[in-house]
Design a protein around this motif. Structure first.
Motif, PDB file in Angstrom:
ATOM      1  N   ASN A  92      17.276  -4.158   8.947  1.00 39.85           N
ATOM      2  CA  ASN A  92      18.121  -5.069   8.170  1.00 39.85           C
ATOM      3  C   ASN A  92      17.326  -5.835   7.121  1.00 39.85           C
ATOM      4  OD1 ASN A  92      20.523  -4.398   9.579  1.00 39.85           O
ATOM      5  ND2 ASN A  92      19.822  -5.668  11.263  1.00 39.85           N
ATOM      6  N   ALA A  93      16.119  -5.374   6.794  1.00 40.15           N
ATOM      7  CA  ALA A  93      15.249  -6.004   5.787  1.00 40.15           C
ATOM      8  C   ALA A  93      15.055  -7.489   6.057  1.00 40.15           C
ATOM      9  CB  ALA A  93      15.789  -5.763   4.379  1.00 40.15           C
ATOM     10  N   LYS A  94      14.900  -7.829   7.328  1.00 41.43           N
ATOM     11  CA  LYS A  94      14.631  -9.219   7.692  1.00 41.43           C
ATOM     12  C   LYS A  94      13.204  -9.561   7.269  1.00 41.43           C
ATOM     13  CE  LYS A  94      17.787  -9.190  11.558  1.00 41.43           C
ATOM     14  NZ  LYS A  94      17.953  -9.128  12.989  1.00 41.43           N
ATOM     15  N   PRO A  95      12.995 -10.785   6.793  1.00 40.57           N
ATOM     16  CA  PRO A  95      11.660 -11.166   6.308  1.00 40.57           C
ATOM     17  C   PRO A  95      10.661 -11.433   7.426  1.00 40.57           C
ATOM     18  CG  PRO A  95      13.181 -12.990   6.070  1.00 40.57           C
ATOM     19  CD  PRO A  95      13.978 -11.822   6.576  1.00 40.57           C
ATOM     20  N   SER A  96      10.664 -10.597   8.443  1.00 36.05           N
ATOM     21  CA  SER A  96       9.775 -10.794   9.593  1.00 36.05           C
ATOM     22  C   SER A  96       8.449 -10.060   9.445  1.00 36.05           C
ATOM     23  CB  SER A  96      10.482 -10.324  10.861  1.00 36.05           C
ATOM     24  OG  SER A  96      10.813  -8.957  10.753  1.00 36.05           O
ATOM     25  N   GLY A  97       8.229  -9.430   8.304  1.00 37.80           N
ATOM     26  CA  GLY A  97       6.997  -8.674   8.110  1.00 37.80           C
ATOM     27  C   GLY A  97       7.165  -7.237   8.546  1.00 37.80           C
ATOM     28  N   GLY A  98       6.051  -6.513   8.561  1.00 36.70           N
ATOM     29  CA  GLY A  98       6.089  -5.132   9.008  1.00 36.70           C
ATOM     30  C   GLY A  98       6.523  -4.150   7.947  1.00 36.70           C
ATOM     31  N   CYS A  99       6.343  -4.482   6.672  1.00 30.25           N
ATOM     32  CA  CYS A  99       6.711  -3.532   5.628  1.00 30.25           C
ATOM     33  C   CYS A  99       5.508  -2.657   5.270  1.00 30.25           C
ATOM     34  CB  CYS A  99       7.216  -4.263   4.391  1.00 30.25           C
ATOM     35  SG  CYS A  99       5.961  -5.224   3.542  1.00 30.25           S
ATOM     36  N   ILE A 100       5.814  -1.448   4.819  1.00 28.90           N
ATOM     37  CA  ILE A 100       4.799  -0.530   4.313  1.00 28.90           C
ATOM     38  C   ILE A 100       5.367   0.087   3.044  1.00 28.90           C
ATOM     39  CG2 ILE A 100       3.527   1.620   4.707  1.00 28.90           C
ATOM     40  CD1 ILE A 100       3.661   1.027   7.708  1.00 28.90           C
ATOM     41  N   ILE A 101       4.592   0.052   1.967  1.00 26.18           N
ATOM     42  CA  ILE A 101       5.013   0.679   0.716  1.00 26.18           C
ATOM     43  C   ILE A 101       3.828   1.480   0.186  1.00 26.18           C
ATOM     44  CG2 ILE A 101       5.925   0.340  -1.606  1.00 26.18           C
ATOM     45  CD1 ILE A 101       7.036  -2.372  -0.640  1.00 26.18           C
ATOM     46  N   VAL A 102       4.056   2.779  -0.039  1.00 33.39           N
ATOM     47  CA  VAL A 102       2.991   3.666  -0.515  1.00 33.39           C
ATOM     48  C   VAL A 102       3.500   4.567  -1.632  1.00 33.39           C
ATOM     49  CG1 VAL A 102       1.712   3.675   1.671  1.00 33.39           C
ATOM     50  CG2 VAL A 102       3.463   5.400   1.256  1.00 33.39           C
ATOM     51  N   GLY A 103       2.556   5.069  -2.401  1.00 34.86           N
ATOM     52  CA  GLY A 103       2.847   6.045  -3.445  1.00 34.86           C
ATOM     53  C   GLY A 103       2.496   7.442  -2.967  1.00 34.86           C
ATOM     54  N   PRO A 104       2.450   8.401  -3.879  1.00 37.61           N
ATOM     55  CA  PRO A 104       2.091   9.770  -3.503  1.00 37.61           C
ATOM     56  C   PRO A 104       0.722   9.825  -2.825  1.00 37.61           C
ATOM     57  CG  PRO A 104       2.932   9.689  -5.741  1.00 37.61           C
ATOM     58  CD  PRO A 104       2.751   8.275  -5.300  1.00 37.61           C
ATOM     59  N   GLY A 105       0.621  10.574  -1.746  1.00 33.49           N
ATOM     60  CA  GLY A 105      -0.641  10.700  -1.020  1.00 33.49           C
ATOM     61  C   GLY A 105      -1.157   9.383  -0.477  1.00 33.49           C
ATOM     62  N   ASN A 106      -0.271   8.457  -0.192  1.00 28.05           N
ATOM     63  CA  ASN A 106      -0.603   7.106   0.306  1.00 28.05           C
ATOM     64  C   ASN A 106      -1.349   6.256  -0.721  1.00 28.05           C
ATOM     65  OD1 ASN A 106       0.651   7.301   2.843  1.00 28.05           O
ATOM     66  ND2 ASN A 106      -1.104   8.418   3.649  1.00 28.05           N
ATOM     67  N   ALA A 107      -1.249   6.611  -1.990  1.00 31.21           N
ATOM     68  CA  ALA A 107      -1.880   5.831  -3.056  1.00 31.21           C
ATOM     69  C   ALA A 107      -1.159   4.487  -3.211  1.00 31.21           C
ATOM     70  CB  ALA A 107      -1.828   6.605  -4.367  1.00 31.21           C
ATOM     71  N   ASP A 108      -1.827   3.570  -3.881  1.00 31.83           N
ATOM     72  CA  ASP A 108      -1.279   2.240  -4.129  1.00 31.83           C
ATOM     73  C   ASP A 108      -0.179   2.328  -5.191  1.00 31.83           C
ATOM     74  OD1 ASP A 108      -0.758  -0.424  -4.660  1.00 31.83           O
ATOM     75  OD2 ASP A 108      -2.856  -0.958  -5.011  1.00 31.83           O
ATOM     76  N   PRO A 109       1.074   2.001  -4.847  1.00 31.28           N
ATOM     77  CA  PRO A 109       2.158   2.082  -5.829  1.00 31.28           C
ATOM     78  C   PRO A 109       2.271   0.839  -6.713  1.00 31.28           C
ATOM     79  CG  PRO A 109       3.045   1.412  -3.738  1.00 31.28           C
ATOM     80  CD  PRO A 109       1.569   1.653  -3.514  1.00 31.28           C
ATOM     81  N   TYR A 110       1.581  -0.235  -6.364  1.00 32.80           N
ATOM     82  CA  TYR A 110       1.763  -1.501  -7.069  1.00 32.80           C
ATOM     83  C   TYR A 110       1.348  -1.482  -8.539  1.00 32.80           C
ATOM     84  CZ  TYR A 110       3.549  -3.906  -3.014  1.00 32.80           C
ATOM     85  OH  TYR A 110       4.345  -4.304  -1.967  1.00 32.80           O
ATOM     86  N   PRO A 111       0.231  -0.871  -8.927  1.00 30.70           N
ATOM     87  CA  PRO A 111      -0.115  -0.898 -10.354  1.00 30.70           C
ATOM     88  C   PRO A 111       0.988  -0.321 -11.250  1.00 30.70           C
ATOM     89  CG  PRO A 111      -2.002  -0.205  -9.079  1.00 30.70           C
ATOM     90  CD  PRO A 111      -0.833  -0.260  -8.123  1.00 30.70           C
ATOM     91  N   GLU A 112       1.622   0.739 -10.810  1.00 31.57           N
ATOM     92  CA  GLU A 112       2.648   1.406 -11.618  1.00 31.57           C
ATOM     93  C   GLU A 112       4.062   0.890 -11.358  1.00 31.57           C
ATOM     94  OE1 GLU A 112       4.293   4.018 -14.387  1.00 31.57           O
ATOM     95  OE2 GLU A 112       2.169   3.691 -13.999  1.00 31.57           O
ATOM     96  N   HIS A 113       4.342   0.438 -10.138  1.00 33.52           N
ATOM     97  CA  HIS A 113       5.731   0.153  -9.757  1.00 33.52           C
ATOM     98  C   HIS A 113       5.952  -1.254  -9.196  1.00 33.52           C
ATOM     99  CE1 HIS A 113       6.412   4.339 -10.559  1.00 33.52           C
ATOM    100  NE2 HIS A 113       5.495   4.679  -9.661  1.00 33.52           N
ATOM    101  N   ALA A 114       5.083  -2.192  -9.502  1.00 27.98           N
ATOM    102  CA  ALA A 114       5.230  -3.557  -8.978  1.00 27.98           C
ATOM    103  C   ALA A 114       6.577  -4.169  -9.353  1.00 27.98           C
ATOM    104  CB  ALA A 114       4.091  -4.446  -9.468  1.00 27.98           C
ATOM    105  N   ASP A 115       7.054  -3.886 -10.564  1.00 24.77           N
ATOM    106  CA  ASP A 115       8.338  -4.446 -10.986  1.00 24.77           C
ATOM    107  C   ASP A 115       9.498  -3.852 -10.182  1.00 24.77           C
ATOM    108  OD1 ASP A 115       7.952  -1.938 -12.206  1.00 24.77           O
ATOM    109  OD2 ASP A 115       8.891  -2.540 -14.100  1.00 24.77           O
ATOM    110  N   ALA A 116       9.417  -2.576  -9.849  1.00 25.01           N
ATOM    111  CA  ALA A 116      10.459  -1.937  -9.040  1.00 25.01           C
ATOM    112  C   ALA A 116      10.411  -2.450  -7.596  1.00 25.01           C
ATOM    113  CB  ALA A 116      10.299  -0.419  -9.059  1.00 25.01           C
TER     114      ALA A 116
END
Length: 138
Positions: A92-116
């Motif tokens: 339910n996207a509760k703000p309790s933590g436990g999120c994971i966000i990755v790009g292709p091959g587990n790369a860091d998606p933040y430089p390219e997709h931080a706004d998204a």
């Protein structure tokens, strides 16, 4: 897949609803989201308790329970449908933590997709910062 929200620069977040979608995401993104999806679905199934002892009625509400108790598995897609990032948010996207966000091959998606990613966080009313959500930071 189920539409979740739009993101800047003609990108869109969708929710992965089936194991097949998780498998496709893993293949396209070269990571193991399908493994996590299967594990979390099994946990949700194990936690389900039927409200009746009548055999034929025992699975009523099972899928609704699974959807409520499983983490949200999401994919960011461009306007051509190409996968750009994958996210796993708490149930339910509760703000309790436990999120994971990755790009292709587990790369860091933040430089390219931080706004998204920020748009996804705003949609659910939670903060999805790199320090908390990108597990492979150095």
């Amino acid at each position: 897949m189920e539409y979740v929200c739009d993101a800047p620069r003609t990108r869109t977040w969708f929710r992965l609803l089936t194991e097949g979608e998780a498998v496709s995401e893993s293949l396209e993104m070269h990571h193991a989201v399908e493994k996590h999806y299967r594990r979390e679905r099994e946990r949700a199934i194990d936690a389900f308790h039927p409200t009746t002892s009548v055999f034929i009625e025992q699975d009523i509400n099972k899928e609704a329970h699974i959807r409520r108790s499983m983490p949200l598995f999401l994919t960011l897609r461009d306007q051509d449908g190409a996968a750009l990032a994958t996210a796993m948010l708490p149930p339910n996207a509760k703000p309790s933590g436990g999120c994971i966000i990755v790009g292709p091959g587990n790369a860091d998606p933040y430089p390219e997709h931080a706004d998204a990613i920020a748009a996804l966080g705003a949609h659910f009313g939670i903060t999805l910062d790199r320090g908390s959500c990108y597990p492979y930071r150095r």
